[in-house]
Enzyme design. Sequence first.
Site, short mmCIF file in Angstrom:
data_model
loop_
_atom_site.label_atom_id
_atom_site.label_comp_id
_atom_site.label_asym_id
_atom_site.label_seq_id
_atom_site.Cartn_x
_atom_site.Cartn_y
_atom_site.Cartn_z
N LYS A 24 -59.36 14.62 39.02
CA LYS A 24 -60.02 13.43 38.51
C LYS A 24 -59.05 12.45 37.85
CE LYS A 24 -64.59 15.38 38.37
NZ LYS A 24 -64.38 16.78 38.78
C1 LIG Z 1 -65.18 17.41 39.73
C2 LIG Z 1 -64.58 18.60 40.39
C3 LIG Z 1 -64.99 19.01 41.67
C4 LIG Z 1 -66.12 18.35 42.41
O1 LIG Z 1 -65.79 17.05 42.87
P1 LIG Z 1 -66.93 16.00 43.28
O2 LIG Z 1 -66.23 14.72 43.47
O3 LIG Z 1 -67.90 15.97 42.14
O4 LIG Z 1 -67.56 16.54 44.52
C5 LIG Z 1 -64.33 20.07 42.26
N1 LIG Z 1 -63.34 20.72 41.61
C6 LIG Z 1 -62.93 20.35 40.38
C7 LIG Z 1 -61.84 21.14 39.71
C8 LIG Z 1 -63.52 19.28 39.73
O5 LIG Z 1 -63.10 18.92 38.51
#
Ligand SMILES: *Cc1c(COP(=O)(O)O)cnc(C)c1O
Length: 473
Positions: free
Chosen positions: A112
Site C-alpha cells: 500500500k
Molecule cells: C490490502 C492488502 C491486500 C489486499 O489488497 P486489495 O487491494 O484490498 O485487494 C493483500 N495483502 C496485503 C498484505 C494487504 O495489505
Amino acid sequence: MRYISTRGAATPLRFDDVLLAGLARDGGLYVPESWPRFSPADIRAMAGLPYHEIAYRVMAPFVEGAIDQAVFQRIVAETYAGFGHAAVAPLKQLSPNEWVLELFHGPTLAFKDYAMQLLGRLFDHVLAQRGERVTIVGATSGDTGSAAIEACRGRDAIDIVILHPKGRTSEVQRRQMTTVLESNVHNVAVEGTFDDCQDLLKGLFNDIPFRDEVRLSGVNSINWARILGQIAYYFVAAVALGAPERKLRFAVPTGNFGNIYAGYAARAMGLPIEQLVLVTNSNDILARTLASGDMRIGTVRPSLSPSMDIQVASNFERLLFDLYGRDGKKLAGDMEAFRKTGALALGPNLLDEARRVFSGARVDDGQTIATIAEVFKATGEVLDPHTAVGLAGGRAAPHDGRNPTVVLATAHPAKFPDAVEKAIGLKPALPPRLASLMTMPERMTDLPNDIAPLKEFVRKHARAAQSSIGSPA
Ligand SMILES: *Cc1c(COP(=O)(O)O)cnc(C)c1O
C-alpha cells in the site's frame, strides 16, 4: 483526462478534484472516462528504465490538465526515492517460470505504500495550490492505516483519523499506526470488526453537511489515486520479464479488489497480460462470484492473512461498471439492491466477459501454512501469509505454464511473524529501520461502534472545520 462515476449521476471531474473527493456524490466510484493506450513500441521503450521513470510515463496521462507534467515527474521521483531497495519493486525467481514481485520496500512494509506515499505528496501539492485543508478519515484492517499515516504525518494541510477494529490487527500493524505521535495523526480503536469500521466510514461520508463542514477526504482504496499508484508496478515487472514480446500472468492476493483492478487497468492500457488470478483466503466472496456468477455476502472469518478478511470488495464496482457496458444508471440500481439483499447475480454474458481476464482461486489457512513451508524448503525464501495465498492460488488456477507467472508479494513476512513461525519454526526479523517499533510509546482513542461519538471526535480534531490555513490552529 476527466473522471466519471460508476453510478452515472455525478458531474465528471478533473484529477485534482477526484483526488480530494474520494467517493463520488452519487455514491459511486470514479473511473477515467477512457483508458490511455500504450503501444508495443511505448512499452518496449520502458526496458531498463528506473522505477520512477516508468511510473511517471504510465501515470502522466491520468493527471493531464490537473498537474503540471514537470511537477508531477518530480513528485513521482521523490515518492520512490525513499524506498528501501534500489529497484523499488524487485523481482525474485522461485522456480523456472515463477517470480515474486516484492512490493514491501516502502516505509510500512506492505504494497500500500507504493500508492499511499504518492497520494500524500499529491494531496500536499494540490492543497497548497488551493490554500485549503482537509480531514482524511480511513478504515483499516491493518496495512492501509499505517501506510496512510506514514504518508500524511506532519503535513500541515491534513488531519488524519484512522479507524481500526480493536484487538483485530497484528501488534506490528497496530504499532506502526499508534506510535506515530505527530499532532495531526489520530488513531481510533473501534469496538467491532473491519466491516463495522467501513460502515462507520461510509456513514461519515454519506452525511453531506458533516462531510463539507470538516472537508472530509478519503484514502481508502476507493480513491482513484490509490489505483493509479498501483498500475506502474505491473508495467515494471512485465517489461523486466520481456513485455511486450512476452505475455504474463499475475497472481494477486485479493481483498478489496484494488490491487488486482490496477492490473486490469494496465491490461486495458495495452500491457500484454494473459490472465489475472484473483486469489482470496477463506473470505472468498470474489472467488465464489467468478466461479458461479452469484455474488453473495458471507460472514467475515478471521484468517492468517488478515488484510484480506473482508466480504464487501468495494472496488469490484469499478469492474462491474465496464462489464455493464458503462451503464451507470443500471449499475446504481443493482448496487442499491445488493446493499439491501446482500446478493447480486451476474448473467452468463457478464461472467464470460470477466473470465476472459480473471480466473479465481481460494486458499485456506492450512494451504497458506503449507505453502510458506514448501517455498522455504525449496528456495530459502520466506513468504508472508498473503503472498503465500497468492502463490498457491496462482499455481492452482488452470494455465498451460508457458507464460511467466508473477505473484505480487504484498507484505514483508516480519509483519506477520506468528503465521510465519507456525509454518517454518522461525520468526522473521523486522528490517533494522523498524527495530525500535516494539518499544516506542503508543497513542490511540477507544470508541464504541457508533457514529455519533465518532463524528464528535472528528469534529474536535479537524482543523479544516475551525480555521483557514494561516490562522492559528
Ligand atoms: C490490502 C492488502 C491486500 C489486499 O489488497 P486489495 O487491494 O484490498 O485487494 C493483500 N495483502 C496485503 C498484505 C494487504 O495489505
